[in-house]
Design a protein around this motif. Structure first.
Motif, PDB file in Angstrom:
ATOM      1  N   ALA A 186       0.849  -1.307   0.109  1.00 12.53           N
ATOM      2  CA  ALA A 186       0.240  -0.001   0.080  1.00 12.53           C
ATOM      3  C   ALA A 186       0.845   1.166   0.053  1.00 12.53           C
ATOM      4  O   ALA A 186       0.561   2.178  -0.569  1.00 12.53           O
ATOM      5  N   ARG A 187       2.161   1.229   0.488  1.00  6.76           N
ATOM      6  CA  ARG A 187       3.002   2.166   0.935  1.00  6.76           C
ATOM      7  C   ARG A 187       3.798   2.664  -0.664  1.00  6.76           C
ATOM      8  O   ARG A 187       3.957   3.598  -1.071  1.00  6.76           O
TER       9      ARG A 187
ATOM     10  N   LEU B 294      -1.903   4.509  -5.158  1.00  7.63           N
ATOM     11  CA  LEU B 294      -2.800   4.568  -4.102  1.00  7.63           C
ATOM     12  C   LEU B 294      -3.897   3.498  -4.164  1.00  7.63           C
ATOM     13  O   LEU B 294      -5.118   3.997  -3.811  1.00  7.63           O
ATOM     14  N   ALA B 295      -3.667   2.599  -4.717  1.00  6.45           N
ATOM     15  CA  ALA B 295      -4.564   1.553  -5.088  1.00  6.45           C
ATOM     16  C   ALA B 295      -5.173   0.540  -3.864  1.00  6.45           C
ATOM     17  O   ALA B 295      -6.318   0.040  -3.979  1.00  6.45           O
TER      18      ALA B 295
ATOM     19  N   GLU C  56      -5.610  -0.634  -0.138  1.00  6.43           N
ATOM     20  CA  GLU C  56      -5.857  -0.526   1.360  1.00  6.43           C
ATOM     21  C   GLU C  56      -5.987  -1.830   2.071  1.00  6.43           C
ATOM     22  O   GLU C  56      -6.525  -2.705   1.806  1.00  6.43           O
ATOM     23  N   VAL C  57      -5.066  -1.718   3.401  1.00  5.68           N
ATOM     24  CA  VAL C  57      -4.598  -3.032   4.164  1.00  5.68           C
ATOM     25  C   VAL C  57      -5.345  -2.628   5.502  1.00  5.68           C
ATOM     26  O   VAL C  57      -4.678  -1.522   6.073  1.00  5.68           O
ATOM     27  N   GLN C  58      -6.040  -3.288   6.079  1.00  7.49           N
ATOM     28  CA  GLN C  58      -6.339  -3.309   7.600  1.00  7.49           C
ATOM     29  C   GLN C  58      -5.898  -4.596   8.299  1.00  7.49           C
ATOM     30  O   GLN C  58      -6.451  -5.401   7.887  1.00  7.49           O
TER      31      GLN C  58
ATOM     32  N   GLU D 213      -8.141  -4.405   0.178  1.00  2.00           N
ATOM     33  CA  GLU D 213      -8.679  -4.038  -1.072  1.00  2.00           C
ATOM     34  C   GLU D 213      -7.790  -3.252  -2.059  1.00  2.00           C
ATOM     35  O   GLU D 213      -6.888  -2.872  -1.871  1.00  2.00           O
TER      36      GLU D 213
ATOM     37  N   ASN E  34      -8.369  -1.225  -5.555  1.00  2.00           N
ATOM     38  CA  ASN E  34      -9.045  -0.379  -6.257  1.00  2.00           C
ATOM     39  C   ASN E  34      -8.558  -0.614  -7.796  1.00  2.00           C
ATOM     40  O   ASN E  34      -7.710   0.034  -8.252  1.00  2.00           O
TER      41      ASN E  34
ATOM     42  N   LYS F 107      -3.206  -1.589  14.426  1.00  2.00           N
ATOM     43  CA  LYS F 107      -4.605  -0.743  14.197  1.00  2.00           C
ATOM     44  C   LYS F 107      -4.054  -0.034  12.749  1.00  2.00           C
ATOM     45  O   LYS F 107      -4.693   0.108  11.747  1.00  2.00           O
TER      46      LYS F 107
ATOM     47  N   TRP G  95       3.097   5.364   9.138  1.00  2.27           N
ATOM     48  CA  TRP G  95       3.154   6.478   8.177  1.00  2.27           C
ATOM     49  C   TRP G  95       1.701   6.705   7.458  1.00  2.27           C
ATOM     50  O   TRP G  95       1.816   7.357   6.601  1.00  2.27           O
ATOM     51  N   GLU G  96       0.740   5.928   7.780  1.00  3.45           N
ATOM     52  CA  GLU G  96      -0.675   6.115   7.114  1.00  3.45           C
ATOM     53  C   GLU G  96      -1.303   7.371   7.896  1.00  3.45           C
ATOM     54  O   GLU G  96      -2.400   7.737   7.599  1.00  3.45           O
TER      55      GLU G  96
ATOM     56  N   ARG H 149      -6.121   8.704  11.293  1.00  2.00           N
ATOM     57  CA  ARG H 149      -6.525   8.335   9.837  1.00  2.00           C
ATOM     58  C   ARG H 149      -7.951   8.067   9.531  1.00  2.00           C
ATOM     59  O   ARG H 149      -8.626   7.941  10.554  1.00  2.00           O
TER      60      ARG H 149
ATOM     61  N   ARG I  13      -0.037  11.180   3.839  1.00  2.00           N
ATOM     62  CA  ARG I  13       0.217  10.998   2.429  1.00  2.00           C
ATOM     63  C   ARG I  13      -1.251  10.707   1.937  1.00  2.00           C
ATOM     64  O   ARG I  13      -1.586  11.193   0.754  1.00  2.00           O
ATOM     65  N   LEU I  14      -2.146  10.046   2.653  1.00  2.00           N
ATOM     66  CA  LEU I  14      -3.571   9.350   2.037  1.00  2.00           C
ATOM     67  C   LEU I  14      -4.153  10.688   1.931  1.00  2.00           C
ATOM     68  O   LEU I  14      -5.098  10.930   0.939  1.00  2.00           O
TER      69      LEU I  14
ATOM     70  N   ARG J  78     -12.024   5.711  -0.600  1.00  2.00           N
ATOM     71  CA  ARG J  78     -12.766   5.117   0.610  1.00  2.00           C
ATOM     72  C   ARG J  78     -12.111   5.961   1.629  1.00  2.00           C
ATOM     73  O   ARG J  78     -12.744   6.185   2.868  1.00  2.00           O
ATOM     74  N   TRP J  79     -10.716   6.224   1.943  1.00  2.66           N
ATOM     75  CA  TRP J  79     -10.229   6.792   2.839  1.00  2.66           C
ATOM     76  C   TRP J  79     -10.533   8.389   3.388  1.00  2.66           C
ATOM     77  O   TRP J  79      -9.958   8.887   4.155  1.00  2.66           O
TER      78      TRP J  79
END
Ligand code: SF4
Ligand code: SF4
Ligand code: SF4
Ligand code: SF4
Ligand code: FES
Lengths: 168, 581
Positions: free
Chosen positions: A79-80, A85-86, A88-90, A106, A108, B231, B235-236, B258, B498-499, B508-509
């Motif tokens: 993700a980084r 920026l496609a 997304e990780v949780q 996810e 995108n 969590k 860097w996010e 975030r 950055r996001l 989404r974010w």
């Protein structure tokens, strides 16, 4: 362009007598068409006939699933690194020895540019570029691929995994 | 003063300092793991090795000089650790010579022998000293081909801290913190050599009220925050410099956000207030309600028994007409020690305009719940500020007790309160139903809001600019970290990740929840407008600038001047503010 920076203007030559006649040109065209008709076909009959890309092909990125679980540890490096920026990780905690896993992963597909950076940065060889290139959607939401669409068993990705081991 | 030479440049330094301290004051960074400015010197990691030489002296103490008249320097046969070697007059220190660089690389290689390759699953990654130094001071390769020593992972050291024993580099910072700062010896090492393990004493847990500072202190990811575990990657998130609202200390903090959601708080250095620390309660309990789904999302008016969402114009007009409707002596107002100085000031001004004199604020003193480290018995961040801006002045109108009595006896019919859970106080909860009119600023739905007739949705401390005044009189800035409906991260100067910078509206974010909540100074100014007042504020800073001209205590201050460690109020607060409730 000439060396003094001025454009050299060329005039098309006038058509010859036979060309002006038109009928000869028509026959030349028909001849070309007819010769092509009897030559072997090289058009692919897509979608009935599909192309199977080589292992070096970068199709949509997928997550490698091994023994029923994703290899991914949700480190977020893909993700980084993703320039678009496609991804997304949780992350969350798992009982497995790897400690972390992605509860949500996810991509995108409208953002993805198929650069393969995610595959390159992954410390777990958990995300690889597949051979799939057919991606069409009716809405933006549909283009967001979750784990259900991303997880692919390692056996199906053998080609790519071998390719990576060999050439990386 | 002692004159020392570091990397060829001479500095005048205090002779009582060690080399690492002197260098730090001059802005020279010497890599270190175990040394910390506020802990005793342990000298065990060897990362701070430097080449130290002293001038040669004759028997009579005079300096020996060479043919050119320069002092002759004798370098020590071995490198010395900068964290425990005191400076001396004429000392020469080299921090970048090949000999030193070689030693740093060797120390790094040594520390990494048994350190697991855990960065991808380690919460510390991104803010890890070992990781950073591996880039700066190491060759990036190991000659060690054998199996690493395995030690227990996921060890619960206490209720809030998790230990990964393999990652520990035995710097002992956490041990010293517990002994020296928290004054609760709870941690120690067992075994020897590469089998050393950090552990708690038998029958003891790492559960002191400051235990989570060990997480920030730990130079690696051995100690991690159980609440924040996995969590987010560091860097996010965006980090905003703000103040803890857990008590009257007002520890300086960073708020990590975030997707418009607060994920953690960490302490920020302020030598005047909290040094490098904060308490566990402040760290864990002061932000979750900001994210809560019980948040009030828009202003509301009670119609036919139910609170209905309305627009700001309607609600301001309604409050103005209600204030006109009652006799001045029938109205009471409560400022708040949880609201900023600016908000209390604007509220006081509004009440003055409306002619209300019964104004005070509720105290939150928990006698006994305090210590001589950080924690204060006053559990509100701005009691001193509420006083300083004149929320209550002796001899004018009713005080808190008087207001309570007035409501009980029915002489007070209307109450206008700032954002606070006043029904938490049982005596208050008992009298609230007696009111004819209860206007309330509120950010979260709770028992208090069930009594309210008009609810003015209010931005929390995480969503606005402003200042708090701590118990010492230190005026400190808070800054918005979470966006409400009326602002945008980029346009309103928020700190951005950055996001945030590269997301577009359909990502989404960027879709985190935004509430229609406003700072109290803004709502007050609007209601004053509806009451026909001439004044109007457009920013918190504007309110503050006015305060610096109208209130003696705030003279000479500005947001810019406060941006560092804050400034002390001009009038010292002599009288204790601990009025028990
Ligand atoms: S292929 Fe490139 S653009 Fe696509 S997800 Fe991976 S890193 Fe991002
Ligand atoms: S880089 Fe690999 S392991 Fe890390 S989150 Fe991405 S897919 Fe998962
Ligand atoms: S746990 Fe962290 S702070 Fe404590 S000794 Fe180990 S490395 Fe140092
Ligand atoms: S001591 Fe007070 S201000 Fe500091 S962190 Fe704890 S609760 Fe917050
Ligand atoms: S910092 Fe000096 S030995 Fe650790």
């Amino acid at each position: 362009m000439k060396s003094n920076g001025q454009l050299k203007i060329t005039h098309k030559k006038d058509l010859s007598f036979f060309e002006k006649l038109y009928i000869t040109e028509i026959f030349k065209g028909i001849k070309l068409t007819l010769t092509q008709v009897f030559r072997p076909k090289f058009t692919r009959q897509y979608p009935e006939e599909r192309w199977n890309p080589p292992a070096s092909f970068r199709g949509r990125p997928v997550l490698v699933e091994q023994d029923g679980v994703e290899r991914c540890v949700a480190c977020g490096l893909c993700a980084r690194v993703c320039p678009a920026l496609a991804i997304e990780v949780q992350a969350s905690e798992t009982e497995y020895w790897k400690e972390r896993y992605p509860v949500k992963f996810e991509i995108n597909m409208l953002r993805c540019i198929f650069c393969g950076f995610c595959e390159e940065v992954c410390p777990e060889e958990a995300i690889v570029m597949s051979k799939e290139y057919e991606l069409t959607f009716y809405s933006q939401e549909e283009a967001i691929f979750g784990k259900d669409k991303l997880l692919v068993p390692a056996e199906k990705l053998k080609d790519r995994l071998e390719f990576l081991r060999k050439y990386r | 003063m002692a004159v020392i030479t570091i990397d060829g440049i001479q500095y005048d330094v205090d002779p009582k300092l060690t080399i690492i301290q002197a260098a730090k004051l001059q802005g020279i960074k010497i890599p270190h793991f175990c040394w910390h400015p506020k802990l005793s010197v342990a000298g065990n990691c060897r990362m701070c090795l430097v080449d130290v030489g002293n001038p040669r002296r004759n028997r009579d103490g005079t300096l020996v000089q060479d043919d050119k008249g320069n002092n002759v320097i004798d370098f020590m046969p071995k490198l010395a650790i900068a964290c425990s070697t005191p400076v001396g007059d004429g000392m020469v220190v080299n921090t970048k010579t090949p000999k030193v660089v070689n030693a740093q690389e060797a120390v790094m290689e040594f520390l990494l022998i048994n350190h697991p390759l855990d960065c991808p699953i380690c919460d510390e990654a991104g803010e890890c000293k070992l990781q950073d130094y591996a880039y700066k001071y190491s060759v990036g390769q190991s000659r060690f081909e054998f199996d690493k020593v395995r030690k227990p992972k996921r060890v619960e050291l206490g209720p809030r801290v998790m230990l990964d024993t393999e990652r520990c580099i035995m710097c002992s910072r956490c041990v010293r913190f517990c002994n020296e700062i928290a004054k609760k010896p709870q941690l120690t090492f067992t075994q020897r050599g590469d089998h050393v393990e950090l552990t708690t004493f038998p029958g003891v847990q790492l559960d002191n009220p400051y235990s989570m500072n060990t997480i920030d202190l730990c130079p690696v990811g051995a100690l991690t925050n159980k609440d924040f575990r996995f969590k987010a990657r560091v860097w996010e998130m965006s980090a905003t410099e703000t103040i803890c609202v857990g008590c009257a200390r007002g520890c300086n903090t960073k708020m990590w956000v975030r997707n418009n959601e607060i994920l953690r708080l960490t302490p920020r250095h302020n030598p005047e207030v909290n040094d490098y620390w904060m308490c566990d309660k402040g760290r864990l309990e002061t932000f979750k309600w900001v994210n809560s789904d019980k948040r009030i999302k828009a202003p509301m008016i009670r119609k036919e028994g139910r609170l209905m969402q309305v627009g700001w114009d309607e609600v301001a007009a309604k409050v103005a007409s209600e204030l006109r409707h009652y006799k001045k002596s029938e109205i009471a107002a409560l400022g708040s020690a949880f609201a900023t100085n600016e908000e209390n000031y604007a509220f006081v001004k509004l009440m003055k305009h409306a002619g209300v004199t019964n104004i005070d604020f509720m105290r939150h003193i928990y006698q006994g719940d305090e210590d001589d480290i950080l924690i204060r018995a006053d559990k509100a961040p701005n009691s001193a500020g509420a006083k300083a801006v004149g929320v209550h002045q002796e001899g004018t109108g009713l005080g808190f007790e008087g207001i309570l009595k007035g409501i009980t006896e029915g002489t007070i019919k209307a109450l206008y309160s700032l954002d606070e859970h006043i029904a938490y106080e049982p005596r208050m909860a008992a009298v609230l139903p007696k009111l004819d009119l209860f206007i309330l600023h509120a950010s979260v739905e709770n028992e208090t809001t069930t009594y309210a007739d008009i609810v003015l949705s209010t931005a929390t401390y995480a969503e606005k600019n402003g200042t708090f005044t701590n118990f010492q009189g230190q005026v400190q800035r808070i800054r918005p970290a979470v966006a409400v409906l009326e602002n945008e991260r980029a346009l309103n100067g928020f700190s951005m990740s950055r996001l945030d910078k590269f997301g577009s509206h359909n990502d989404r974010w960027t879709k985190g929840l935004k509430r229609d909540a406003r700072a109290i100074w803004r709502t007050s100014s609007r209601i004053a407008g509806a009451l026909g007042a001439k004044w109007k504020y457009t920013s918190s800073e504007e309110v503050f600038n006015e305060m610096t001209t109208t209130l003696e205590a705030f003279k000479g201050m500005s947001y810019l001047k406060l941006s560092g460690y804050g400034m002390k109020l001009k009038t010292t607060i002599t009288k204790s503010i601990s009025v028990p409730v």
